[in-house]
Design a protein around this motif. Structure first.
Motif, short mmCIF file in Angstrom:
data_model
loop_
_atom_site.label_atom_id
_atom_site.label_comp_id
_atom_site.label_asym_id
_atom_site.label_seq_id
_atom_site.Cartn_x
_atom_site.Cartn_y
_atom_site.Cartn_z
N ILE A 275 0.85 -1.19 0.00
CA ILE A 275 0.00 0.00 0.00
C ILE A 275 0.89 1.24 0.00
O ILE A 275 1.92 1.28 0.68
CB ILE A 275 -0.91 0.01 1.24
CG1 ILE A 275 -1.81 -1.23 1.25
CG2 ILE A 275 -1.75 1.28 1.30
CD1 ILE A 275 -2.56 -1.43 2.56
N SER A 276 0.50 2.23 -0.78
CA SER A 276 1.23 3.50 -0.78
C SER A 276 0.23 4.64 -0.74
O SER A 276 -0.99 4.44 -0.74
CB SER A 276 2.14 3.60 -2.00
OG SER A 276 1.41 3.46 -3.20
N TYR A 277 0.74 5.86 -0.73
CA TYR A 277 -0.16 7.01 -0.69
C TYR A 277 0.54 8.23 -1.26
O TYR A 277 1.76 8.39 -1.17
CB TYR A 277 -0.65 7.31 0.73
CG TYR A 277 0.45 7.61 1.73
CD1 TYR A 277 0.87 8.92 1.98
CD2 TYR A 277 1.07 6.58 2.45
CE1 TYR A 277 1.87 9.20 2.90
CE2 TYR A 277 2.06 6.85 3.37
CZ TYR A 277 2.46 8.16 3.58
OH TYR A 277 3.47 8.43 4.49
N ILE B 18 -4.68 16.99 0.85
CA ILE B 18 -5.33 15.87 0.18
C ILE B 18 -4.46 14.62 0.33
O ILE B 18 -3.26 14.66 0.07
CB ILE B 18 -5.53 16.14 -1.33
CG1 ILE B 18 -6.17 17.51 -1.58
CG2 ILE B 18 -6.35 15.02 -1.96
CD1 ILE B 18 -7.61 17.62 -1.19
N LEU B 19 -5.08 13.54 0.76
CA LEU B 19 -4.41 12.25 0.87
C LEU B 19 -5.07 11.27 -0.08
O LEU B 19 -6.29 11.11 -0.06
CB LEU B 19 -4.51 11.72 2.31
CG LEU B 19 -4.06 10.27 2.54
CD1 LEU B 19 -2.56 10.13 2.37
CD2 LEU B 19 -4.49 9.79 3.93
N ALA B 20 -4.26 10.62 -0.92
CA ALA B 20 -4.79 9.63 -1.86
C ALA B 20 -4.11 8.29 -1.62
O ALA B 20 -3.00 8.05 -2.12
CB ALA B 20 -4.57 10.08 -3.31
N PRO B 21 -4.72 7.40 -0.84
CA PRO B 21 -4.14 6.06 -0.66
C PRO B 21 -4.22 5.28 -1.96
O PRO B 21 -5.14 5.50 -2.77
CB PRO B 21 -5.02 5.43 0.42
CG PRO B 21 -6.33 6.15 0.31
CD PRO B 21 -6.00 7.55 -0.12
N LEU B 22 -3.27 4.39 -2.16
CA LEU B 22 -3.24 3.57 -3.38
C LEU B 22 -3.20 2.10 -3.00
O LEU B 22 -2.23 1.64 -2.37
CB LEU B 22 -2.02 3.93 -4.24
CG LEU B 22 -1.83 3.10 -5.52
CD1 LEU B 22 -3.04 3.23 -6.44
CD2 LEU B 22 -0.56 3.53 -6.24
N ASP C 292 -9.25 -1.53 5.30
CA ASP C 292 -9.66 -0.58 6.33
C ASP C 292 -8.51 -0.31 7.29
O ASP C 292 -8.19 0.85 7.60
CB ASP C 292 -10.90 -1.08 7.07
CG ASP C 292 -10.69 -2.43 7.75
OD1 ASP C 292 -9.87 -3.25 7.26
OD2 ASP C 292 -11.35 -2.69 8.79
N LEU C 293 -7.86 -1.38 7.74
CA LEU C 293 -6.72 -1.22 8.64
C LEU C 293 -5.54 -0.58 7.91
O LEU C 293 -4.74 0.15 8.51
CB LEU C 293 -6.31 -2.57 9.22
CG LEU C 293 -7.38 -3.31 10.04
CD1 LEU C 293 -6.82 -4.61 10.61
CD2 LEU C 293 -7.92 -2.42 11.15
N GLY C 294 -5.45 -0.86 6.60
CA GLY C 294 -4.40 -0.23 5.80
C GLY C 294 -4.54 1.28 5.81
O GLY C 294 -3.57 2.00 6.01
N LEU C 295 -5.76 1.78 5.59
CA LEU C 295 -5.95 3.23 5.62
C LEU C 295 -5.69 3.79 7.01
O LEU C 295 -5.07 4.86 7.14
CB LEU C 295 -7.37 3.58 5.17
CG LEU C 295 -7.70 5.08 5.23
CD1 LEU C 295 -6.72 5.90 4.38
CD2 LEU C 295 -9.13 5.35 4.81
N LEU C 296 -6.13 3.11 8.05
CA LEU C 296 -5.85 3.59 9.41
C LEU C 296 -4.35 3.66 9.66
O LEU C 296 -3.86 4.60 10.31
CB LEU C 296 -6.53 2.68 10.43
CG LEU C 296 -8.06 2.69 10.43
CD1 LEU C 296 -8.61 1.70 11.44
CD2 LEU C 296 -8.61 4.09 10.70
N SER C 297 -3.59 2.70 9.13
CA SER C 297 -2.13 2.73 9.28
C SER C 297 -1.52 3.88 8.48
O SER C 297 -0.56 4.51 8.93
CB SER C 297 -1.52 1.40 8.84
OG SER C 297 -1.91 0.35 9.69
N ARG D 186 -18.43 1.70 3.07
CA ARG D 186 -18.17 0.59 4.01
C ARG D 186 -17.28 1.07 5.16
O ARG D 186 -17.47 0.67 6.31
CB ARG D 186 -17.55 -0.59 3.26
CG ARG D 186 -18.54 -1.23 2.29
CD ARG D 186 -17.99 -2.41 1.50
NE ARG D 186 -19.04 -2.91 0.61
CZ ARG D 186 -18.97 -2.95 -0.71
NH1 ARG D 186 -17.86 -2.55 -1.33
NH2 ARG D 186 -19.99 -3.39 -1.43
N PHE D 187 -16.32 1.94 4.86
CA PHE D 187 -15.49 2.53 5.92
C PHE D 187 -16.36 3.36 6.85
O PHE D 187 -16.18 3.34 8.07
CB PHE D 187 -14.38 3.38 5.29
CG PHE D 187 -13.35 3.85 6.27
CD1 PHE D 187 -12.23 3.07 6.55
CD2 PHE D 187 -13.47 5.08 6.91
CE1 PHE D 187 -11.26 3.49 7.46
CE2 PHE D 187 -12.52 5.51 7.81
CZ PHE D 187 -11.41 4.72 8.09
#
Length: 294
Positions: free
Chosen positions: A35-37, A90-94, A119-124, A155-156
């Motif tokens: 995962i990146s952002y 602005i944050l864009a997770p990938l 979901d946990l990925g975004l929280l991290s 869903r989040f």
């Protein structure tokens, strides 16, 4: 994150030189580099160390969730003037395709799969951003997502309303309804077993929520033959076939939320098909006053 630079320990005059303000290069999530952002932090509006300089406080953060095509180009063009003028970061997770196997394209939308908890990925990601950019507000964020991003976003919302300040859910093709007779991701019957979390409709109902879809978003993605082939060859994951147009499924999602006592702003944009840029103005018009209100 031993040895990681933060905007609090880099001299302000060097922040742009180390790519910590304006456009930040794609960063790997340290606890899961799959995962990146990307991040856009408007330099003139950002306080790099609120602990030593409380002037201006923390900058609000808008999370932009990509669709199935994984494009995050909006963070480099359309969302920049919005961030500068609002102001916000602005944050864009990938979440790349193929994380849960070579043919995987949908797992991030469900929030959980065999090898991924998006979901946990975004929280991290938010934890990592909070550490390295202490001048950003990460406890409660704003969120927008369209199509596949809209699937992730709503869903989040169900699972983490306490982490959101406002949300725009755009045209998810296969939504999750607040239906306690169906398992996830069609309904929420087994949410506590799957995620060890409860659906708190009282908290969800306190949030500003926009549902947005194009008035001409009336074409199905794939026909019956395609969905039967996908299920047979690829397994299809936990998501059901797309049997309703996105316009119809959004009307059903609106009704599902309304039945649970959750009010939303439901915007049907005339003349727009399944086109993210076609609803962008409506989305940003909804989000901007909430971001500015803080």
């Amino acid at each position: 994150m031993d040895g990681a630079l933060t905007t609090a320990n880099v001299p302000a005059k060097f922040l742009e030189d180390v790519y910590f303000v304006n456009h930040v290069p794609l960063m790997a999530l340290q606890v899961d580099p799959r995962i990146s952002y990307a991040l856009y932090v408007p330099e003139s509006q950002y306080n790099p160390d609120p602990s030593s300089n409380s002037t201006g406080g923390k900058l609000p953060l808008l999370v932009y969730v990509h669709g199935t095509g994984r494009s995050i180009v909006a963070i480099y063009n359309e969302l920049v003037p919005f961030a500068d003028s609002t102001p916000c970061a602005i944050l864009a997770p990938l979440f790349p395709a193929g994380m849960d196997g070579p043919n995987d394209i949908d797992s991030y939308k469900e929030l959980r799969s065999n090898t991924l908890r998006s979901d946990l990925g975004l929280l991290s990601v938010l934890d990592q951003v909070a550490y390295r950019w202490p001048g950003l507000e990460t406890d409660k964020v704003f969120m927008m997502g369209f199509s596949g991003g809209g699937q992730f976003a709503h869903r989040f919302l169900y699972l983490y309303p306490e982490r959101l300040a406002a949300i725009s859910v755009g045209s998810p093709g296969r939504p999750t309804f607040l239906d306690d007779t169906q398992d996830w991701p069609s309904g929420v019957k087994d949410v506590e077993t799957v995620f060890n979390r409860m659906i708190q409709t009282d908290l969800i109902g306190q949030l500003p929520i926009q549902l947005v879809v194009g008035g001409n978003d009336t074409e199905l993605h794939g026909d019956q033959d395609f969905w039967e082939w996908e299920r047979e060859v690829l397994g299809g994951g936990g998501l059901p076939p797309m049997n309703e147009t996105r316009l119809e499924s959004m009307k059903q999602l609106h009704a599902s939320l309304e039945q649970a006592g959750i009010e939303t702003q439901f915007d049907i944009v005339p003349g727009v098909a399944h086109n993210e840029t076609g609803v962008r103005e409506t989305v940003l018009k909804f989000l901007q006053p909430w971001i500015q209100k803080g």
